[in-house]
Design a protein around this motif. Structure first.
Motif, PDB file in Angstrom:
ATOM      1  N   LYS A  64      -5.986  -0.301   1.309  1.00 50.48           N
ATOM      2  CA  LYS A  64      -6.706  -0.285   2.578  1.00 50.48           C
ATOM      3  C   LYS A  64      -7.198   1.137   2.848  1.00 50.48           C
ATOM      4  O   LYS A  64      -6.585   2.108   2.438  1.00 50.48           O
TER       5      LYS A  64
ATOM      6  N   TRP B 190      -0.185   1.434   9.153  1.00 53.51           N
ATOM      7  CA  TRP B 190      -0.837   0.563   8.173  1.00 53.51           C
ATOM      8  C   TRP B 190       0.055   0.359   6.955  1.00 53.51           C
ATOM      9  O   TRP B 190       0.659   1.307   6.465  1.00 53.51           O
TER      10      TRP B 190
ATOM     11  N   ASN C 148       0.263  -1.094   2.898  1.00 55.39           N
ATOM     12  CA  ASN C 148      -0.598  -1.118   1.718  1.00 55.39           C
ATOM     13  C   ASN C 148      -0.584  -2.470   1.018  1.00 55.39           C
ATOM     14  O   ASN C 148      -1.124  -2.608  -0.057  1.00 55.39           O
TER      15      ASN C 148
END
Length: 190
Positions: free
Chosen positions: A12, A79, A81
């Motif tokens: 991402k 976030w 991965n």
């Protein structure tokens, strides 16, 4: 014999999605020589949260993360991965509020959301939360996520619970409250 691939592979790119700076963290990174870039990530959440500014994306590499973040009243956008887990058996995420989580598998024992702050999940799984507590005006929000074996009781104050396109499995799905919690539920399965 082939050489070992030591490059970092990030599935991402949060900066391309939301335009905010991203600090990268990998178990193969280095807190001393790393600079938090995709090519030279830090090794620990503590280092990343001690140097990143509020609102920064924190991109965690595939691993089970069970460490304390730096307590500094800064909220981040977390976030994963692809195969990334935050596990609170040994970690206290100690959120400052206005925390967002993307593409993560989260195992927290307790979520405490400060007044007028939010905890948002996107494309994530949250599992085995035994207690949710929130101050007045706080928001728990989940979109396109899975809430698995969580006790959804314990809201305090006039909090908001917003679930959209999410799946709730097991746990206490009664969403019991102590005060005037408001619920918004759209396209969810219980």
């Amino acid at each position: 014999m082939s050489a070992i691939d030591t490059t970092f592979h990030w599935d991402k790119n949060p900066t391309a999605i939301n335009g905010l700076a991203t600090t990268y963290v990998s178990k193969r990174g280095n807190d001393t020589t790393g600079d938090g870039t995709a090519q030279n990530p830090y090794a620990s959440i503590a280092k990343a949260t001690s140097v990143a500014t509020a609102g920064t994306n924190i991109m965690l590499d595939d691993a089970i993360w069970s460490e304390q973040r730096t307590l500094n009243n800064r909220a981040f956008k977390w976030w994963g991965n692809g195969r990334t887990e935050i596990n609170s058996d040994t970690v206290n995420l100690s959120m400052s509020g206005n925390e967002e989580f993307y593409f993560l598998h989260i195992k927290l024992s307790t979520i405490i959301i400060p007044p007028e702050k939010y905890f948002k999940l996107f494309y994530s799984i949250i599992e085995n939360v035994s207690a949710f507590y929130s101050g007045a005006g706080a928001i728990f929000f989940a979109k396109n996520s899975i809430i698995l074996n969580c006790n959804m009781s314990g809201y305090y104050g006039s909090a908001n619970c917003q679930l959209e396109n999410s799946l709730v499995i097991g746990g206490n799905t009664a969403f019991s409250t102590k005060d005037s919690t408001k619920f918004y539920i759209k396209n969810c399965i219980f």
